[in-house]
Enzyme design. Structure first.
Site, short mmCIF file in Angstrom:
data_model
loop_
_atom_site.label_atom_id
_atom_site.label_comp_id
_atom_site.label_asym_id
_atom_site.label_seq_id
_atom_site.Cartn_x
_atom_site.Cartn_y
_atom_site.Cartn_z
N THR A 166 0.84 -1.20 0.00
CA THR A 166 0.00 0.00 0.00
C THR A 166 0.87 1.25 0.00
O THR A 166 2.10 1.17 0.12
CB THR A 166 -0.92 0.00 1.23
OG1 THR A 166 -0.11 -0.18 2.41
CG2 THR A 166 -1.93 -1.12 1.16
N ARG A 170 -9.06 5.57 3.80
CA ARG A 170 -9.89 4.62 4.54
C ARG A 170 -10.15 3.35 3.72
O ARG A 170 -10.38 2.28 4.29
CB ARG A 170 -11.22 5.28 4.92
CG ARG A 170 -11.13 6.27 6.06
CD ARG A 170 -12.51 6.69 6.53
NE ARG A 170 -12.46 7.51 7.74
CZ ARG A 170 -13.52 7.80 8.49
NH1 ARG A 170 -14.71 7.33 8.14
NH2 ARG A 170 -13.40 8.56 9.56
N ASP A 193 -8.15 1.22 12.92
CA ASP A 193 -7.78 0.54 11.67
C ASP A 193 -8.91 -0.39 11.23
O ASP A 193 -9.48 -1.11 12.06
CB ASP A 193 -6.50 -0.26 11.90
CG ASP A 193 -5.72 -0.50 10.62
OD1 ASP A 193 -6.35 -0.48 9.55
OD2 ASP A 193 -4.50 -0.71 10.70
N LYS A 207 -7.40 -16.67 9.60
CA LYS A 207 -8.41 -17.71 9.39
C LYS A 207 -7.91 -18.75 8.40
O LYS A 207 -8.15 -19.95 8.55
CB LYS A 207 -9.71 -17.08 8.91
CG LYS A 207 -10.77 -18.11 8.48
CD LYS A 207 -12.04 -17.45 8.01
CE LYS A 207 -13.06 -18.52 7.55
NZ LYS A 207 -14.35 -17.93 7.18
N TYR A 246 -18.44 -6.96 36.97
CA TYR A 246 -19.62 -7.82 37.09
C TYR A 246 -19.17 -9.18 37.58
O TYR A 246 -17.98 -9.41 37.81
CB TYR A 246 -20.38 -7.93 35.75
CG TYR A 246 -19.57 -8.29 34.54
CD1 TYR A 246 -19.18 -9.60 34.27
CD2 TYR A 246 -19.20 -7.31 33.62
CE1 TYR A 246 -18.45 -9.93 33.15
CE2 TYR A 246 -18.47 -7.63 32.49
CZ TYR A 246 -18.10 -8.94 32.26
OH TYR A 246 -17.37 -9.26 31.14
N HIS A 271 -11.07 -21.69 32.66
CA HIS A 271 -12.36 -22.09 33.22
C HIS A 271 -12.20 -23.02 34.42
O HIS A 271 -12.86 -24.05 34.53
CB HIS A 271 -13.23 -22.74 32.15
CG HIS A 271 -13.53 -21.83 30.99
ND1 HIS A 271 -14.07 -20.58 31.14
CD2 HIS A 271 -13.34 -21.99 29.65
CE1 HIS A 271 -14.20 -20.00 29.96
NE2 HIS A 271 -13.76 -20.82 29.04
N ASP A 302 -12.49 -51.09 32.66
CA ASP A 302 -12.57 -50.55 31.30
C ASP A 302 -11.88 -49.19 31.16
O ASP A 302 -11.28 -48.89 30.12
CB ASP A 302 -14.02 -50.46 30.83
CG ASP A 302 -14.95 -49.79 31.82
OD1 ASP A 302 -14.47 -49.33 32.88
OD2 ASP A 302 -16.18 -49.73 31.56
N ARG A 356 -7.43 -40.31 48.22
CA ARG A 356 -8.22 -39.79 47.10
C ARG A 356 -8.14 -38.26 47.08
O ARG A 356 -8.02 -37.63 48.12
CB ARG A 356 -9.68 -40.21 47.26
CG ARG A 356 -10.56 -39.89 46.08
CD ARG A 356 -11.99 -40.34 46.32
NE ARG A 356 -12.69 -39.43 47.22
CZ ARG A 356 -13.93 -39.62 47.66
NH1 ARG A 356 -14.59 -40.71 47.32
NH2 ARG A 356 -14.50 -38.74 48.46
#
Length: 560
Positions: A39, A69, A130, A142, A248, A307, A514, A556
């Site tokens: 550019t 722009r 931007d 992506k 919050y 989490h 198992d 445990r």
């Protein structure tokens, strides 16, 4: 390193505000016959250095407009960025519309935060939001299967080396994409915070008017409603030991406050914040889990929590520093580490800080920081940096239930069964020194994982975690799956079958054979678990049949 996953760099799109180092990178690209599309000001800088550049205008057939722009927002640019070159249909569409794909995108963004900090006017700040830059960065990130995206001048040298080596590997492109998404997330967050500050004040008591609604989603409280700690003024709440009103709670519609219950041992609630945004309710919850996990170990340890569950945990080997532990902890599950909380039981070194910087992290906690490390981490304006006064210590744990409160002794790694010398060898040969060290590490670490918990370990690091499942069988499957698909990058691809040769810890006994069999079939060579099931003998026999070592602890460590 294999070349199978490398994509040669033939065409690069370069558009940078900060021109630092860009000429050297572009020169390297030109030396390797890479076409450079650029550019306005970036192209001018490269031309002044004597380098051949194709203008974006020549690609789009359309001039820059609206005071710059609109420059790159065009199908001939974004088609080249977003085409998945693994797909024949995408390649055919590019050919149909005479669009050449890009293999490398080098972009850094307008200095929005810097303009705000410098006291820019409203209009000046708006012009530093931007649009084209983040669009190119996100499109390339992506499409990391086909495109490498570089957003940091510190990576330019690596980009030059990759060009000479035949391109970036798939794993390297994915890592660059993660850094890119982190950068755009932080950029948008800074804009959002500034925009919220520009909202006009509105008379009334609806949590500071429009700004309060936008930030907290709080609702008016009727004057005659039953009062709680959350309804008190900040002054009245402070008299009861509440030191902060949080933006919050667990969700935006929930109000929240923080209290320090023991000023003599303030713990995380009273930790000194050295940088970054204010702590949130969820930040505190995850920070508590991360510190508990890290301080369960005597050796230098790093825990990465997301989490309220570890997504990575590792210790340093003899002679290594905390940076080595962080590298392995991040390698447990790099995907989940994005947006996580990092805790360490040793001071953060500059090397560790350099590893943390490219990773989007919410909070980092440590007993201390080297001066250079703290200076570097403070450049990440949204990273909350906390210094702990002391190691993790808790005598009792309390949990509120409807109409009452539960209180119990805090679980800790101090029971007799936590010492490997007290374990019972139930199957297989006695573990050698290295294997026993991994079993001890796994046993100390598994208690930080929510039940039902299974942790696979190798070389002093977790390599697979199964947590929070309603049956132990699913936790075993999850631990193996995550070990084999979310591992460290080696030879350009995800490490295959990390479960094979690892050891395993289970926070409670296997009710059937198992679950253990899933681990054994995946190649786990040693297991440590409490024992105590009426079917212990079936589990022992399964380990014997597989030639695996099995230890029983008699202790445990559930974590609900």
């Amino acid at each position: 390193m294999t070349t199978a996953s490398r994509r040669p760099i033939r065409r690069a799109l370069i558009s940078v505000f900060d021109k630092t180092g860009i000429v050297d990178l572009a020169r390297t690209l030109v030396e390797h016959d890479v076409e450079i599309v650029s550019t306005g000001s970036t192209g001018a800088t490269l031309r002044e250095a004597g380098l051949a550049v194709t203008d974006v205008e020549a690609v789009t057939g359309f001039p820059e407009m609206l005071d710059g722009r609109v420059k790159t927002l065009h199908p001939r640019v974004h088609g080249g960025l977003l085409a998945d070159q693994r797909l024949e249909s995408h390649r055919a569409q590019l050919a149909e519309h005479d669009i050449a794909p890009f293999d490398l995108v080098v972009v850094n963004l307008y200095p929005f935060s810097e303009t705000v900090a410098a006291g820019g006017t409203f209009d000046q700040i708006i012009e530093k939001i931007d649009i084209g830059g983040p669009s190119m960065v996100r499109g390339a990130a992506k499409n990391f299967a086909s495109v490498a995206v570089v957003v940091d001048p510190e990576v330019y040298a690596t980009a030059g080396e990759a060009t000479a080596a035949g391109g970036f590997t798939l794993a390297e492109r994915q890592e660059l994409a993660t850094i890119a998404f982190t950068r755009t997330a932080e950029y948008d967050d800074a804009i959002s915070d500034w925009m919220l500050d520009q909202l006009p004040e509105v008379e009334g008591d609806a949590q500071d008017g429009a700004r309060g609604d936008a930030l907290d989603g709080a609702q008016d409280v009727e004057a005659d409603a039953p009062r709680s700690i959350l309804d008190l003024s900040d002054e009245d709440a402070a008299e009861l030991g509440f030191t902060a009103t949080l933006r919050y709670g667990e969700n935006p519609h929930q109000r929240a406050r923080l209290a320090v219950t023991d000023p003599a041992e303030p713990g995380i609630a009273g930790a000194e914040q050295l940088g970054g945004k204010a702590m949130s309710y969820n930040n505190y919850v995850d920070a508590d889990a991360a510190v508990r996990a890290a301080f369960d170990h005597e050796r230098p340890c790093v825990a990465v929590v997301k989490h309220n569950n570890p997504c990575g945990i590792a210790v340093a080997a003899e002679g290594e520093d905390i940076a080595a532990a962080h590298l392995r902890a991040h390698g447990t599950d790099p995907l989940s580490a994005y947006g996580g909380v990092i805790a360490t039981n040793r001071p953060v070194t500059l090397t560790m800080a350099q590893q943390v910087k490219p990773i989007f992290t919410e909070v980092i906690l440590a007993p201390a920081y080297d001066d250079e490390a703290l200076e570097l981490l403070r450049t990440k304006k949204n990273l909350r940096i906390l210094r702990l006064e002391s190691g993790y210590s808790r005598d009792v744990e309390m949990r509120e239930i409807w109409g009452g409160m539960l209180v119990q002794d805090a679980d800790a790694i101090d029971a007799e069964g936590d010492d490997p010398s007290t374990w019972t060898l139930a199957a297989g040969d006695a573990a050698d020194e290295a294997t026993l060290a991994d079993l001890a590490f796994a046993w100390r670490s598994v208690r930080a994982v929510k039940s039902n918990a299974i942790l696979l370990a190798s070389g002093g690091a977790a390599v697979g975690l199964g947590m929070g499942q309603v049956n132990r069988l699913d936790s075993c499957r999850l631990a193996v799956s995550r070990a084999n698909t979310l591992g460290q990058h080696t030879e350009g691809d995800l490490a295959p079958e990390r479960a094979r040769g690892a050891v395993a810890a289970s926070d409670a006994f296997f009710p059937f054979a198992d679950g253990a069999q899933i681990l054994l079939d995946a190649g786990v060579r040693a297991i440590v678990q409490p024992g105590g099931s009426i079917r212990d003998e079936e589990v022992i026999e399964a380990c014997r049949a597989a030639g695996a070592t099995l230890y029983l602890t008699g202790t445990r460590h559930f974590a609900h």
